[in-house]
Design an enzyme around this catalytic site. Sequence first.
Site, PDB file in Angstrom:
ATOM      1  N   TYR A  91       0.821  -1.224   0.000  1.00 54.65           N
ATOM      2  CA  TYR A  91       0.000   0.000   0.000  1.00 54.65           C
ATOM      3  C   TYR A  91       0.851   1.268   0.000  1.00 54.65           C
ATOM      4  O   TYR A  91       0.474   2.277  -0.588  1.00 54.65           O
ATOM      5  CB  TYR A  91      -0.972  -0.007   1.184  1.00 54.65           C
ATOM      6  CG  TYR A  91      -2.106  -0.974   0.956  1.00 54.65           C
ATOM      7  CD1 TYR A  91      -2.983  -0.772  -0.119  1.00 54.65           C
ATOM      8  CD2 TYR A  91      -2.301  -2.084   1.756  1.00 54.65           C
ATOM      9  CE1 TYR A  91      -4.020  -1.657  -0.363  1.00 54.65           C
ATOM     10  CE2 TYR A  91      -3.329  -2.971   1.521  1.00 54.65           C
ATOM     11  CZ  TYR A  91      -4.189  -2.753   0.468  1.00 54.65           C
ATOM     12  OH  TYR A  91      -5.206  -3.621   0.216  1.00 54.65           O
ATOM     13  N   GLU A 132      -0.250 -31.073   7.117  1.00 52.66           N
ATOM     14  CA  GLU A 132      -0.772 -30.082   6.183  1.00 52.66           C
ATOM     15  C   GLU A 132      -2.041 -29.396   6.702  1.00 52.66           C
ATOM     16  O   GLU A 132      -2.154 -28.184   6.670  1.00 52.66           O
ATOM     17  CB  GLU A 132      -1.029 -30.738   4.814  1.00 52.66           C
ATOM     18  CG  GLU A 132      -1.616 -29.765   3.793  1.00 52.66           C
ATOM     19  CD  GLU A 132      -1.787 -30.367   2.389  1.00 52.66           C
ATOM     20  OE1 GLU A 132      -1.341 -31.514   2.175  1.00 52.66           O
ATOM     21  OE2 GLU A 132      -2.364 -29.692   1.536  1.00 52.66           O
ATOM     22  N   ASP A 144      -1.861 -34.329   2.417  1.00 47.23           N
ATOM     23  CA  ASP A 144      -2.799 -34.991   1.522  1.00 47.23           C
ATOM     24  C   ASP A 144      -2.003 -35.779   0.490  1.00 47.23           C
ATOM     25  O   ASP A 144      -0.795 -35.577   0.328  1.00 47.23           O
ATOM     26  CB  ASP A 144      -3.651 -33.948   0.764  1.00 47.23           C
ATOM     27  CG  ASP A 144      -4.671 -33.262   1.683  1.00 47.23           C
ATOM     28  OD1 ASP A 144      -4.992 -33.833   2.740  1.00 47.23           O
ATOM     29  OD2 ASP A 144      -5.142 -32.168   1.310  1.00 47.23           O
TER      30      ASP A 144
END
Lengths: 673, 379
Positions: B113, B212, B264
Amino acid sequence: MAPPPTIAQQLASKQREISVAEFFERNRQILGFDNPQRSLLTTVKEAADNGLDACEEAGILPEILVEIAKEGDDRVRVAVTDNGPGILRKEIPNVFARLLYGSRFHSNRQARGQQGIGISAAVLYANLTTARPAKITSKVEEEEAAHVLELFIDTQKNQPRVATEDVVLWDRPHGTRIELVLKARYIRGRQSPYEYLRGTAIVNPHARIVLVEPDGTRVTFERATEERPPIAKETLPHPYGLELGELGYHLKATKKPTCTEFLTKDLQGVSSRAAKEVLAAAGLKASTAPGSVQGEDQERLLTALRAASLVAPSAEGLSPIGAMLIKRGLKNVLGDVRPDFFAPPVSRPPKVRGGYPFMVEVGLVYGGGLPADQPVQILRFANRVPLLFQQGACAITNAISNLDWRRYGLDQKGGSGLPAGPALILVHVASTKIPFTSEAKEAIAEDPEVDRELTLALQVAARHLRTHLSRRNRRDLASEKFAIILKILPKLAEKTSGLVGKPPPDLTPVITRIMDVVNIESGVTSAADGVHVPVDITNYTPRARVLELFVELPPEALGGATFAPAPDGTDPHLGRAWWTLPKLTPSGKTHLELTFPPKTDVESNDLDWYVAGIDEAHLLGADPLPGDWDVRLPRTIVEAAEAAAAEGAANGGGEEEVDYDAAESGESSAEDD
Amino acid sequence: MPRSRAKAAPKTTEEDEPKIRADALTPTLDLARQIYEQLDHGEIPRMRLPLRTKQNLAFQAREGVWKLGRQMGTRSARKLDGALMLLRTFYLVDFINEMARDKKTSTLRELYYISEAWQEAKFHSEDESNLLIEDLEVLCERLREDFRLHPEENGASVIGDLTLKERNRKGIVKTINCRDDVGDGGYSLPFNVEKEKIQLVKTSAKFVIAIECGGMVDRLAENGFDEQYDAILIHLKGQPARSTRRFLRRVTEELKLPVVVFTDGDPWSFRIYASVAYGAIKTAHISSYLATPAAEFLGVTASDIENYDLPSDHLSDQDVRALQAELTDPRFGTPEWRAEIELMLKNGKKAEQQSLAKYGLNYVTEHYLPEKLTEMGVL
């Protein structure tokens, strides 16, 4: 003077015993009534063409109103109104309700329709499919009121039958309206009345065409110019195009007393001397009455005529659109697409095929809202009539497909076939006899002479496209460089000098290294005292330059121009002027100005700038001097160019480095922190 | 360079001003001087940087991690993109120097920003600003924290018998046990896990298991896996943040614990493991500081999906492309990984960690993990 019967006439005469209804059934496809969609298009086309032709003959700026409304599930009401001269009462039934009747049928000049089948076929189709009469309203200027007739075609006798008749007041000075109810279907898109009228509007920018669609949508193709295309003159038949039967017909029909007179006055291109040679070669006497030349004599005469060297057929019978009107028409109709580029339209000089003159015109438009990932759009026209069917079988399409458009900046798989890209190509073939592939007149047949002209015209347009694209690319590149040197570099200098606490460095050497071009910037501004073209030449290269600047503009514009400083030379015939510029050091500038009288019609595009003494890669806003100009350059320029080329060669082959910001980043985005 | 970084990092003591190494500004000014001199000599400004691409990863056998190779690219003001990046670099350098003067720090998002005021040099995305900061890390051989730039706290959590000391915002050093002194959410990692902030005191754990998904961390915690098997659970939260990877590295190095990675069974999880164990492409310049070469992949493997008959999904086109890209990724160049990737491609299936719940809530802790860990020799 009536030429011999055409195939269509012969057909009709044979079929006189059978009904025209049967003739119609047999020829529906040729006549354009093979399905409801196409029947509507054909009806609109025939009626609109009639209106345009009538206006053209009478010298009126055409206004055509086409109204289409739904009338039940499979029926459509079509009304086409024109502001033509109107049709005399006694002619109305024959014009609209009798097949093979028409005044243009026998003329040897370019015209939209030639068979005289069109509009009556539409009437017949309406009669047959809905049992409703055609309602014709027509008013000629000399009469106070309009005649309104409801017509059927007597399908047994091919004769008009007037069902009702009335006289009404009509709020226009002259014109004709035909209203039909037929079995038809309205669509928009390809091969639609909309597309046909749009095409018609492009090649007839002097016409105002309004289409009212069944849902009430009103599409107006506004008139783009008051200038009417020149009317094609009627010309005599040329011997090179005559068939034996036609020659026989003319020999019999002529009023000329002798063969010499017949040859020199009833035919085109035969001088007295040529007539003498021809008659001698055919073994005929000069004084022989044409009517007495029979059988084998006719054949010998034709052979002699074909072998003789005659004046080429006149192009006066042609009605080209003309470069100016092609541009206006395309601009007018494509306004909302906002193309980036209109190539200067190409109008090839007339050529002869057989005994008939023809000419090819090409317009090309690029960019803007035209779809970039599709094949280019092709607008085909024959004698100013849009061709909407059989695109794949047309000589125009083939000529486009056979050109290697990759060389000109369009995509084309394998260098043949339809190119792809945001382009539209307009091709017009005008001829007193267009070689159509079939009687349906949907596509132009292959013909070596026509094909050569098509190819030449397309190449010219394509070269304009290539020039435009390469200029655009260089402009893009240049605007990137200008952004670097004008916006980024000064800030980079400011930031880094601020951080190290030193005064900002002089950026000139870096700027010339980055740009490395000589920039020629010109604009056109119109003021009360004249049209000014200021030209700034800046040397953004790291070495001094000695250059010769050339401008080429329409010769008539050059005549009225004044120059500051005065050019070192001009060529009024070719519209050229040139200057030897003062030596430009790196970052050095010079300025010159052209001034035209007030209101001169000059656009930036009309001025082409060329420079000698530098190669293309280092030029911006101008092209290198074309090799075929055959200009003797001052020795200083030649030497400077050679020195620059030698230096360029010596500096060539700098090491190629991987651009860090363009390098593939791997699949790293998934491995974020 | 990253090697020297690894040595430099522990150099700071608790007396130092937190995080900021005093010499961080010098190399940024050297960069400015370099460009200034190019401009002054009439040369087109440019910088040379090692390419951070998959093709430019080189294995460092001694450290067992993948780092940047020798391929270099040039960022030159000859091109618009390059010129803009150069200009941005010095807006950034200016900003960093300004922060040092004012004794401020900034989050990466704040920097994005801040750049609103840089006109044409402003960043168009946070990716762009993050990449430039990494470029600066490479060029200056410093870490972004040295430039007073840091990510937002993202609190990857740690659960298990690990005692550490954290110097909190007020400068007070707290001693925390990651099992007994924390709530159900575990101990939340700050973005700075360096020694001046966190010191590892002691543990009874035998190994670390990096996981995970949060749901699986919760499952293991609820089932008491950490106590039963003497494990430290660390939540990776998908692609792990630098602080998570750095913490893993420190735990294994300083406490000498083995680490297994439990994810996974899909192509993206393979990449999670690769960035933990071998180093990520984007941060290959600091692999020796972030990567944990000893980390082992536990599963879910392609063969687990078959052997445990797990509920699975078909690979999407994107998954297949990801796997194929991995086949050309040098980090997956080992025969074991190639076999694993090819098996997944052949079976066309992927499965989530939590698909093990097919056999009940206790299956993962009572059967799957003990079996896999025994197989790996961790138990």
